[in-house]
Write a protein that holds these residues in place. Structure first.
Motif, PDB file in Angstrom:
ATOM      1  N   ARG A 107       0.808  -1.225   0.000  1.00  8.90           N
ATOM      2  CA  ARG A 107       0.000   0.000   0.000  1.00  8.90           C
ATOM      3  C   ARG A 107       0.838   1.270   0.000  1.00  8.90           C
ATOM      4  NH1 ARG A 107      -4.986   0.219   2.415  1.00  8.90           N
ATOM      5  NH2 ARG A 107      -4.867   2.360   1.616  1.00  8.90           N
ATOM      6  N   ASN A 154      -7.121   6.070   2.956  1.00  4.27           N
ATOM      7  CA  ASN A 154      -7.647   6.398   1.633  1.00  4.27           C
ATOM      8  C   ASN A 154      -7.735   5.163   0.750  1.00  4.27           C
ATOM      9  OD1 ASN A 154      -7.641   9.082   2.498  1.00  4.27           O
ATOM     10  ND2 ASN A 154      -5.542   9.397   1.766  1.00  4.27           N
ATOM     11  N   ALA A 155      -8.579   5.230  -0.285  1.00  2.33           N
ATOM     12  CA  ALA A 155      -8.791   4.093  -1.180  1.00  2.33           C
ATOM     13  C   ALA A 155      -7.543   3.822  -2.009  1.00  2.33           C
ATOM     14  CB  ALA A 155      -9.982   4.378  -2.093  1.00  2.33           C
ATOM     15  N   PRO A 156      -7.046   2.580  -2.029  1.00  2.00           N
ATOM     16  CA  PRO A 156      -5.814   2.269  -2.769  1.00  2.00           C
ATOM     17  C   PRO A 156      -5.892   2.612  -4.251  1.00  2.00           C
ATOM     18  CG  PRO A 156      -6.410   0.451  -1.329  1.00  2.00           C
ATOM     19  CD  PRO A 156      -7.557   1.411  -1.295  1.00  2.00           C
ATOM     20  N   ALA A 186      -7.866   4.745  -5.754  1.00  2.00           N
ATOM     21  CA  ALA A 186      -7.945   6.191  -5.943  1.00  2.00           C
ATOM     22  C   ALA A 186      -6.577   6.843  -5.766  1.00  2.00           C
ATOM     23  CB  ALA A 186      -8.942   6.796  -4.958  1.00  2.00           C
TER      24      ALA A 186
END
Length: 266
Positions: free
Chosen positions: A51, A204-206, A208
């Motif tokens: 990530r 936060n969204a990976p 995005a």
């Protein structure tokens, strides 16, 4: 700690820690460190849970640029060997620049030469208040050709035209003012500051994050805005300058601990 020149680990959250590990020479880069960084990125790229990557330097200093003893050894080899060394250095910085995940650099002590290119290739840079910076190549008769695009992205052409020409040292606060770093914290708070940013990124969204970084890179000078032919030319210039008379004199002055004599041509 292992004696490998680059260490990496991945925790259960998908956070990788990549550590430059030549503290005996202040993490100066040579062929082994460059290859170690490339290998770490290869291995991390195979991890589906990855990530975020955090880049650190082991010891008092983050990274003080090239190992000039190694550079001098490369200088005396063939032009092809010099291009290969420059190409590997370019690949390490540019692959770090283009990683599809957020990257965070934590900087303490010296960050010179190629080290400034490395942090310019990271998304977020936090510096300790004892950090000192310099784009040093001209002091040794060399050029910073292969990191100039990343530096122009980070601090702008106007600042590169000062600091890459003077080779002067500047403080963490000045690095923050010109955009090379985002935040300056006390040395004993550096790890905590990095951990805080990592937590913000993990919230936060990976997908995005990946798309947002790619979109930003598309408009950047040093990201995807420089074509392959231009980068190939920069690699050739970087390698050729290493074999110039100026580089010979500059590296000799470093080894002999004296001021360089630039009166005898290029």
């Amino acid at each position: 700690m292992s004696d490998s020149p680059v260490l990496w680990s991945l925790d259960e959250r998908g956070v990788a820690t990549v550590t430059l590990n030549r503290p005996e020479v202040n993490n100066a880069y040579d062929a082994g460190l460059i290859q170690g960084l490339l290998t770490a990125m290869d291995e991390l790229g195979k991890q589906p849970q990855l990530r975020v990557a955090v880049l650190k330097g082991h010891g008092k200093h983050f990274q003080v640029g090239a190992d000039l003893k190694w550079i001098n050894g490369v200088r005396m080899q063939s032009p092809a060997a010099n291009e290969a060394a420059s190409q590997a250095t370019f690949e390490a910085v540019q692959r770090l620049n283009r990683l599809p995940i957020p990257t965070v650099a934590l900087v303490q002590g010296g960050c010179f030469g190629g080290g400034t290119g490395v942090i310019a290739a990271c998304d977020i840079v936090i510096a300790a208040d004892n950090a000192v910076f310099s784009i040093t190549e001209v002091r040794w008769g060399l050029t910073a050709a292969i990191i100039i695009p990343q530096l122009c992205d980070a601090i702008g052409v106007r600042q590169v035209r000062r600091y890459a020409l003077t080779g002067e040292r500047f403080s963490a606060q000045e690095a923050r003012r010109i955009g090379l770093v985002h935040e300056v914290v006390p040395l004993d708070e550096l790890e905590a500051a990095g951990a805080k940013v990592v937590e913000q990124l993990l919230a936060n969204a990976p997908g995005a994050l990946t798309e947002t970084k790619a979109q930003a890179m598309e408009s950047s000078f040093g990201g995807m805005g420089v074509d392959d032919a231009t980068y190939a030319r920069l690699v050739r210039m970087h390698a050729a300058k290493r074999q110039s008379a100026e580089a010979k004199e500059g590296l000799a002055s470093f080894a002999e601990k004296r001021a360089a004599d630039w009166r005898h041509g290029r």
